[in-house]
Design a protein around this motif. Structure first.
Motif, PDB file in Angstrom:
ATOM      1  N   ARG A 116       0.860  -1.181   0.000  1.00 42.28           N
ATOM      2  CA  ARG A 116       0.000   0.000   0.000  1.00 42.28           C
ATOM      3  C   ARG A 116       0.890   1.222   0.000  1.00 42.28           C
ATOM      4  O   ARG A 116       2.076   1.140   0.347  1.00 42.28           O
ATOM      5  N   ASP A 117       0.335   2.348  -0.382  1.00 45.37           N
ATOM      6  CA  ASP A 117       1.113   3.582  -0.373  1.00 45.37           C
ATOM      7  C   ASP A 117       1.646   3.839   1.038  1.00 45.37           C
ATOM      8  O   ASP A 117       0.909   3.739   2.017  1.00 45.37           O
ATOM      9  N   GLY A 118       2.945   4.119   1.128  1.00 48.35           N
ATOM     10  CA  GLY A 118       3.561   4.378   2.422  1.00 48.35           C
ATOM     11  C   GLY A 118       4.058   3.136   3.136  1.00 48.35           C
ATOM     12  O   GLY A 118       4.543   3.246   4.277  1.00 48.35           O
ATOM     13  N   PHE A 119       3.980   1.967   2.514  1.00 46.11           N
ATOM     14  CA  PHE A 119       4.467   0.735   3.136  1.00 46.11           C
ATOM     15  C   PHE A 119       5.954   0.876   3.455  1.00 46.11           C
ATOM     16  O   PHE A 119       6.720   1.484   2.703  1.00 46.11           O
ATOM     17  N   ARG A 120       6.380   0.280   4.580  1.00 42.83           N
ATOM     18  CA  ARG A 120       7.752   0.447   5.052  1.00 42.83           C
ATOM     19  C   ARG A 120       8.427  -0.906   5.198  1.00 42.83           C
ATOM     20  O   ARG A 120       7.965  -1.758   5.957  1.00 42.83           O
ATOM     21  N   PHE A 165       6.869   3.310  -1.570  1.00 42.05           N
ATOM     22  CA  PHE A 165       7.217   2.624  -0.339  1.00 42.05           C
ATOM     23  C   PHE A 165       8.638   3.004   0.061  1.00 42.05           C
ATOM     24  O   PHE A 165       9.451   3.428  -0.769  1.00 42.05           O
ATOM     25  N   SER A 166       8.941   2.847   1.344  1.00 42.47           N
ATOM     26  CA  SER A 166      10.296   3.107   1.826  1.00 42.47           C
ATOM     27  C   SER A 166      11.005   1.784   2.056  1.00 42.47           C
ATOM     28  O   SER A 166      10.392   0.780   2.434  1.00 42.47           O
ATOM     29  N   TYR A 167      12.314   1.804   1.800  1.00 44.35           N
ATOM     30  CA  TYR A 167      13.144   0.605   1.935  1.00 44.35           C
ATOM     31  C   TYR A 167      14.422   1.037   2.629  1.00 44.35           C
ATOM     32  O   TYR A 167      15.257   1.746   2.062  1.00 44.35           O
ATOM     33  N   THR A 168      14.571   0.626   3.893  1.00 45.97           N
ATOM     34  CA  THR A 168      15.736   0.989   4.695  1.00 45.97           C
ATOM     35  C   THR A 168      16.530  -0.269   4.985  1.00 45.97           C
ATOM     36  O   THR A 168      15.988  -1.239   5.524  1.00 45.97           O
ATOM     37  N   SER A 169      17.796  -0.273   4.612  1.00 46.85           N
ATOM     38  CA  SER A 169      18.635  -1.460   4.791  1.00 46.85           C
ATOM     39  C   SER A 169      19.866  -1.108   5.611  1.00 46.85           C
ATOM     40  O   SER A 169      20.454  -0.036   5.438  1.00 46.85           O
ATOM     41  N   PHE A 170      20.242  -2.025   6.479  1.00 41.93           N
ATOM     42  CA  PHE A 170      21.395  -1.845   7.361  1.00 41.93           C
ATOM     43  C   PHE A 170      22.511  -2.776   6.892  1.00 41.93           C
ATOM     44  O   PHE A 170      22.321  -3.993   6.837  1.00 41.93           O
TER      45      PHE A 170
END
Length: 227
Positions: free
Chosen positions: A51-55, A83-88
């Protein structure tokens, strides 16, 4: 904390990139793209939840294959918005090795130019189709506690717990839970008992389910459901 210039030397074995630091392949010898779809997408009930804004958040960026596969999945599902995708990632892969690794999957390589262009330019925050990407460089045991975000779905994709146990310890799994939205999920290829116990202690309802290919089991879970 790992500095930006601390890359992971890559050894190539039968066309598969292997971490020289951890002596572990970056993706399944049986097909990394299919493995991503089985483990991280199906394991997190994606694309049904898009969905729009999925994280999405991830431990272990590696070759970037999970990111590319997720962009492709979003587009193919006809999902709207972004969507946002944050990777460490502690040890970023050198750009030439990343490109060579993605070339093993023509479908992914064809779509990967925005990632490769950003990577070569040293950018760790960039737009990639519908994704707003941030790769946080450094030891996740230090960087994740400082992150202010929450994830709806986690891709736990560090190297094998036997080779890289610090990325799977109970304290870090507690941080994963602390940075998960209510009802959020995780999926991982590993079914190691200490990993499952750590995630359960952190508040996830953990399931051991069928793994990809010849791997018997993997793990998935949802935060905040009763045991």
């Amino acid at each position: 904390m790992a500095a930006e210039n601390q890359t992971d030397p890559v050894a190539w074995k039968d066309g598969t990139p292997v971490s020289s630091r951890f002596d572990d392949p970056y993706f399944s010898l049986a097909g990394g793209l299919a493995e991503t779809r089985h483990v991280f997408h199906a394991g997190n009930d994606l694309p049904a939840r898009f969905r729009d804004g999925f994280r999405i958040a991830e431990l272990g960026f590696g070759t970037g294959l999970n990111l590319v596969a997720t962009v492709l999945a979003w587009q193919r599902a006809g999902a709207t918005g972004r969507f946002s995708y944050t990777s460490f990632e502690a040890f970023p892969m050198p750009p030439d090795d990343m490109e060579a690794a993605l070339a093993a999957f023509p479908e992914a390589r064809e779509a990967a130019s925005p990632l490769l262009d950003a990577w070569r330019a040293g950018r760790r925050a960039f737009a990639f189709g519908p994704a707003e990407v941030t790769v946080v460089v450094g030891d996740a045991r230090e960087t994740l506690p400082r992150w202010s975000g929450l994830a709806d779905a986690w891709f736990l994709d560090g190297f094998s717990p036997a080779k890289n146990p610090e990325l799977w310890d109970e304290g870090l799994m507690a941080e994963v839970a602390r940075h998960t939205a209510p009802g959020g999920s995780f999926a991982t290829y590993t079914a190691a008992g200490f990993v499952r116990r750590g995630l359960a202690s952190a508040g996830f309802r953990v399931e051991r389910v069928k793994g990809y290919g010849s791997k018997r089991h993997m793990s998935r879970g949802i935060l905040g459901e009763a045991q």
